[in-house]
Design a protein around this motif. Structure first.
Motif, PDB file in Angstrom:
ATOM      1  N   ALA A   1      47.172  22.411  70.378  1.00  8.24           N
ATOM      2  CA  ALA A   1      45.762  22.407  69.981  1.00  8.24           C
ATOM      3  C   ALA A   1      44.947  23.338  70.867  1.00  8.24           C
ATOM      4  O   ALA A   1      44.068  24.076  70.382  1.00  8.24           O
ATOM      5  N   GLU A   2      45.228  23.320  72.163  1.00  4.79           N
ATOM      6  CA  GLU A   2      44.514  24.176  73.103  1.00  4.79           C
ATOM      7  C   GLU A   2      44.746  25.651  72.776  1.00  4.79           C
ATOM      8  O   GLU A   2      43.806  26.454  72.746  1.00  4.79           O
ATOM      9  N   ALA A   3      45.990  26.004  72.496  1.00  9.96           N
ATOM     10  CA  ALA A   3      46.319  27.394  72.189  1.00  9.96           C
ATOM     11  C   ALA A   3      45.740  27.822  70.842  1.00  9.96           C
ATOM     12  O   ALA A   3      45.250  28.952  70.694  1.00  9.96           O
ATOM     13  N   ILE A   4      45.760  26.929  69.881  1.00  2.81           N
ATOM     14  CA  ILE A   4      45.210  27.241  68.558  1.00  2.81           C
ATOM     15  C   ILE A   4      43.702  27.470  68.652  1.00  2.81           C
ATOM     16  O   ILE A   4      43.164  28.424  68.087  1.00  2.81           O
ATOM     17  N   GLY A   5      43.026  26.591  69.372  1.00  4.12           N
ATOM     18  CA  GLY A   5      41.579  26.729  69.505  1.00  4.12           C
ATOM     19  C   GLY A   5      41.162  27.991  70.212  1.00  4.12           C
ATOM     20  O   GLY A   5      40.078  28.538  69.950  1.00  4.12           O
ATOM     21  N   ALA A   6      42.002  28.467  71.135  1.00  6.06           N
ATOM     22  CA  ALA A   6      41.665  29.669  71.900  1.00  6.06           C
ATOM     23  C   ALA A   6      42.211  30.949  71.278  1.00  6.06           C
ATOM     24  O   ALA A   6      41.948  32.045  71.781  1.00  6.06           O
ATOM     25  N   HIS A   7      42.967  30.827  70.179  1.00  7.97           N
ATOM     26  CA  HIS A   7      43.593  32.018  69.588  1.00  7.97           C
ATOM     27  C   HIS A   7      42.517  32.993  69.116  1.00  7.97           C
ATOM     28  O   HIS A   7      41.551  32.601  68.465  1.00  7.97           O
ATOM     29  N   PRO A   8      42.660  34.287  69.439  1.00  7.68           N
ATOM     30  CA  PRO A   8      41.580  35.244  69.158  1.00  7.68           C
ATOM     31  C   PRO A   8      41.393  35.608  67.691  1.00  7.68           C
ATOM     32  O   PRO A   8      40.335  36.105  67.311  1.00  7.68           O
ATOM     33  N   ALA A   9      42.402  35.373  66.853  1.00  8.65           N
ATOM     34  CA  ALA A   9      42.310  35.749  65.436  1.00  8.65           C
ATOM     35  C   ALA A   9      42.478  34.508  64.560  1.00  8.65           C
ATOM     36  O   ALA A   9      43.105  33.530  64.976  1.00  8.65           O
TER      37      ALA A   9
ATOM     38  N   ALA B   1      44.690  31.057  59.967  1.00 10.97           N
ATOM     39  CA  ALA B   1      44.847  30.932  58.514  1.00 10.97           C
ATOM     40  C   ALA B   1      45.209  32.273  57.887  1.00 10.97           C
ATOM     41  O   ALA B   1      45.939  32.318  56.883  1.00 10.97           O
ATOM     42  N   ASP B   2      44.723  33.367  58.471  1.00 14.84           N
ATOM     43  CA  ASP B   2      45.071  34.696  57.956  1.00 14.84           C
ATOM     44  C   ASP B   2      46.571  34.963  58.109  1.00 14.84           C
ATOM     45  O   ASP B   2      47.188  35.613  57.248  1.00 14.84           O
ATOM     46  N   LEU B   3      47.155  34.471  59.212  1.00 15.48           N
ATOM     47  CA  LEU B   3      48.593  34.638  59.420  1.00 15.48           C
ATOM     48  C   LEU B   3      49.372  33.855  58.373  1.00 15.48           C
ATOM     49  O   LEU B   3      50.403  34.317  57.871  1.00 15.48           O
ATOM     50  N   VAL B   4      48.865  32.659  58.054  1.00 18.20           N
ATOM     51  CA  VAL B   4      49.518  31.846  57.020  1.00 18.20           C
ATOM     52  C   VAL B   4      49.445  32.557  55.677  1.00 18.20           C
ATOM     53  O   VAL B   4      50.448  32.686  54.961  1.00 18.20           O
ATOM     54  N   ASN B   5      48.257  33.037  55.336  1.00 22.34           N
ATOM     55  CA  ASN B   5      48.073  33.681  54.035  1.00 22.34           C
ATOM     56  C   ASN B   5      48.883  34.968  53.910  1.00 22.34           C
ATOM     57  O   ASN B   5      49.259  35.376  52.799  1.00 22.34           O
TER      58      ASN B   5
ATOM     59  N   GLU C   1      56.483  34.215  61.816  1.00 20.55           N
ATOM     60  CA  GLU C   1      56.909  34.557  63.179  1.00 20.55           C
ATOM     61  C   GLU C   1      55.722  34.600  64.130  1.00 20.55           C
ATOM     62  O   GLU C   1      55.790  34.094  65.256  1.00 20.55           O
ATOM     63  N   ALA C   2      54.607  35.193  63.690  1.00 22.44           N
ATOM     64  CA  ALA C   2      53.419  35.283  64.538  1.00 22.44           C
ATOM     65  C   ALA C   2      52.842  33.900  64.813  1.00 22.44           C
ATOM     66  O   ALA C   2      52.336  33.637  65.916  1.00 22.44           O
TER      67      ALA C   2
ATOM     68  N   VAL D   1      50.985  25.577  58.465  1.00 25.35           N
ATOM     69  CA  VAL D   1      51.087  26.136  57.109  1.00 25.35           C
ATOM     70  C   VAL D   1      50.716  25.078  56.080  1.00 25.35           C
ATOM     71  O   VAL D   1      49.954  25.346  55.131  1.00 25.35           O
ATOM     72  N   GLU D   2      51.217  23.863  56.266  1.00 25.09           N
ATOM     73  CA  GLU D   2      50.934  22.773  55.323  1.00 25.09           C
ATOM     74  C   GLU D   2      49.425  22.510  55.241  1.00 25.09           C
ATOM     75  O   GLU D   2      48.873  22.333  54.145  1.00 25.09           O
ATOM     76  N   TYR D   3      48.751  22.503  56.400  1.00 20.69           N
ATOM     77  CA  TYR D   3      47.318  22.207  56.400  1.00 20.69           C
ATOM     78  C   TYR D   3      46.517  23.334  55.747  1.00 20.69           C
ATOM     79  O   TYR D   3      45.602  23.077  54.955  1.00 20.69           O
ATOM     80  N   VAL D   4      46.845  24.576  56.072  1.00 18.35           N
ATOM     81  CA  VAL D   4      46.120  25.704  55.490  1.00 18.35           C
ATOM     82  C   VAL D   4      46.296  25.749  53.973  1.00 18.35           C
ATOM     83  O   VAL D   4      45.353  26.023  53.224  1.00 18.35           O
ATOM     84  N   GLU D   5      47.497  25.435  53.522  1.00 21.76           N
ATOM     85  CA  GLU D   5      47.789  25.538  52.084  1.00 21.76           C
ATOM     86  C   GLU D   5      47.317  24.334  51.281  1.00 21.76           C
ATOM     87  O   GLU D   5      46.973  24.464  50.105  1.00 21.76           O
TER      88      GLU D   5
END
Length: 583
Positions: free
Chosen positions: A34-42, A45-49, A54-55, A71-75
């Protein structure tokens, strides 16, 4: 489209529910993700789409299992396993854990024993003296819970800057993508970088207002349309309300100044304008020196400014003031006297003096954290893991022997690093202001950060005496997160920032702006009071992973709210100047 903050919140919820059910190990893994996701610069969801699995899995702490859940949550907008956990523990976890002293395990216990599901249930159980009867609790715990419920209710509607600002950036990116939008910017408290915000305010300049409103309410990230009209709209994105106001381009500057606030700043500025025969409002600056009835309308008099925000201030003979300063703490007089501070920027930061590794409660090795610091372009960097002592989470503090072993490893890593690596520690300031480090350890270290982690309910006199005693200790270089507050969770110590700043200045001890968005401690007005007394400030991230080194963004803007210039900030100094400062 799910935002990073929304994704992070889901995995924090995962961790809370698992911890409430006494599951070991997994909660920490979910919190790290969660910490890494919240701080991710991009936007993840764009990576999922884009199908870039891999990214996604390369994000610190994510991997295959958590990546699949992303992926499940974004989709789908849900995670089946999380839905099942909620069904097993049907509680309002976010509301309940806002009460100081109530963590996920407490929530789980009180649900199982007393069927406590909401704040109202918790309050009723405490008032009925039922909590004290539960094994492991008592009358004092019950009373503390009852006393802290009003504060939990009060802050429940406000979001952390670190959660809301990334969403605001996404809103701006969307509006900028619309051909009909000429200019756009956030306004309100989020533009002033306040530590918590009620909602996200956004302004857009266009001659096609209805088209922009229609596009905004149709944005993929919008969950619900609250209301909309010809020139404004309100929507819900995740758990945050976003308010859009559309203005014509020639009035954008006036609207931006007006809606940025603060209210106190605007009142003082309007009075300043009146004294000079001008009227300010959201439509512009108007010369009303020859107008008999100034209240005849909003656009009365000759319009002399409004296209740009800077022009609104120039019409009054004032410098443009950075939004962080607009709190009516002397900024208008400073602008009039041409003495506004040359504020700290992110580019001024040369290092970080308070970070953690897996030696205590961090998520990564010394090697990994040093490499991440080098990628930030830093000149120097300190590892400052927890020493053992009161208030350290999970008993993860290091003994003196372990600290000395870690110093050896830090020296080995530092010998091959592209930046100066300091061996540090985060010691614990006990209730009397003392730290429990041996002289051998003190002599071996380069940097000692000392922070309060316990006895955070002391009265103001005891708290200030305690912290002043700490900054007077010649071994201590930085007083970390001085109040010990956690935003939306606990108030922390009631400190006298001016008195603490005076003592810190006299003893060459820096006061920290802890950049973790849950802390932002010290805060703007406290930074300003400390700097006025001559104290040095250290803007540190308290990072527990490479991704959270990005927290420096929140710390820099918090320091700016305190009028901090580069010369005031220890980790904006050249290496040799910093060396001279360290004890």
């Amino acid at each position: 489209m799910a935002t990073n903050a929304e994704l992070a919140a889901r995995f924090e919820e995962f961790a809370d529910l698992l911890e409430a059910d006494d599951v070991e190990y997994k909660p920490r893994a979910y919190r790290r993700a969660a910490e890494a996701i919240g701080a991710h610069p991009a936007p993840i969801a764009d990576l999922v789409n884009a199908g870039n699995k891999e990214a996604i899995e390369d994000i610190d702490g994510v991997g295959d299992a958590i990546g699949s859940k992303i992926v499940e949550y974004v989709e789908t907008g849900e995670i089946e396993e999380l839905v099942e956990l909620r069904a097993d523990l049907p509680v309002d976890m976010a509301d309940l854990t806002r009460v100081e002293g109530v963590g996920p395990k407490t929530v789980g216990t009180l649900y199982r024993e007393l069927d406590v599901r909401t704040l109202d249930d918790l309050e009723a159980a405490a008032e009925a003296n039922e909590i004290r009867e539960v094994s492991g609790f008592g009358a004092k715990t019950e009373q503390n819970i009852l006393e802290n419920i009003p504060f939990a209710r009060e802050i429940g509607e406000r979001k952390l800057l670190g959660e809301a600002r990334p969403l605001a950036d996404d809103v701006l990116a969307f509006l900028e993508s619309l051909e009909t939008v000429e200019r756009c910017e956030v306004a309100g408290s989020i533009r002033r970088w306040r530590e918590t915000i009620g909602d996200v305010d956004v302004l857009a300049a266009t001659d096609e207002a209805e088209d922009v409103v229609d596009a905004f309410v149709s944005w993929d990230s919008v969950d619900d349309e609250i209301e909309s009209g010809p020139a404004k709209a309100s929507v819900r994105v995740g758990e945050v309300r976003v308010d859009l106001r559309v203005v014509v381009p020639e009035e954008f500057g006036a609207a931006l100044q007006y809606f940025t606030g603060s209210k106190d700043h605007n009142v003082t500025l309007r009075n300043y304008a009146i004294d000079r025969g001008l009227k300010l409002n959201e439509y512009g600056a108007f010369d009303v020196s020859d107008v008999e009835d100034h209240e005849a309308g909003q656009r009365v008099g000759e319009r002399v400014a409004g296209d740009t925000e800077a022009g609104m201030y120039e019409a009054l003979g004032l410098e443009w003031m950075p939004p962080e300063l607009r709190e009516d703490r002397g900024e208008i007089d400073a602008a009039a006297d041409d003495t506004l501070p040359d504020l700290l920027t992110r580019e001024d930061i040369r290092g970080d003096l308070h970070t953690h590794t897996e030696w205590s409660d961090g998520n990564n090795s010394i090697d990994e954290m040093v490499a991440a610091a080098a990628e930030q372009g830093y000149d120097y960097y300190a590892i400052a893991d927890h020493a053992e002592g009161p208030g350290v989470v999970g008993g993860m503090g290091l003994t003196d022997a372990e600290i000395l072993d870690q110093v050896e490893e830090i020296r080995e890593v530092g010998a091959d690093a592209d930046l100066e690596v300091f061996a540090g520690i985060e010691a614990n300031v006990d209730a009397e202001g003392e730290i429990g480090l041996s002289e051998d350890v003190i002599d071996a270290l380069d940097v000692i950060v000392a922070s309060p982690h316990s006895a955070l309910d002391q009265d103001s006199d005891a708290a200030n005496e305690r912290l002043i005693r700490a900054v007077e200790n010649p071994a201590i270089d930085v007083l970390g997160h001085p109040s010990g507050r956690l935003l939306n969770q606990r108030e922390g110590l009631a400190i006298d920032a001016a008195a603490l700043g005076e003592a810190a200045a006299a003893n060459d001890t820096a006061l920290e702006v802890n950049s973790n968005p849950h802390r932002l401690d010290l805060w703007g007005s406290a930074v300003q009071a400390a700097i006025d007394e001559g104290a040095a400030i250290a803007v540190n991230t308290d990072a527990h992973s490479p991704a959270t080194l990005e927290y420096v963004r929140w710390g820099v803007h918090t320091a700016r709210r305190g009028w901090a210039e580069p010369a005031d900030v220890t980790n904006a100094w050249e290496l040799e100047e910093l060396r001279e400062f360290l004890h």
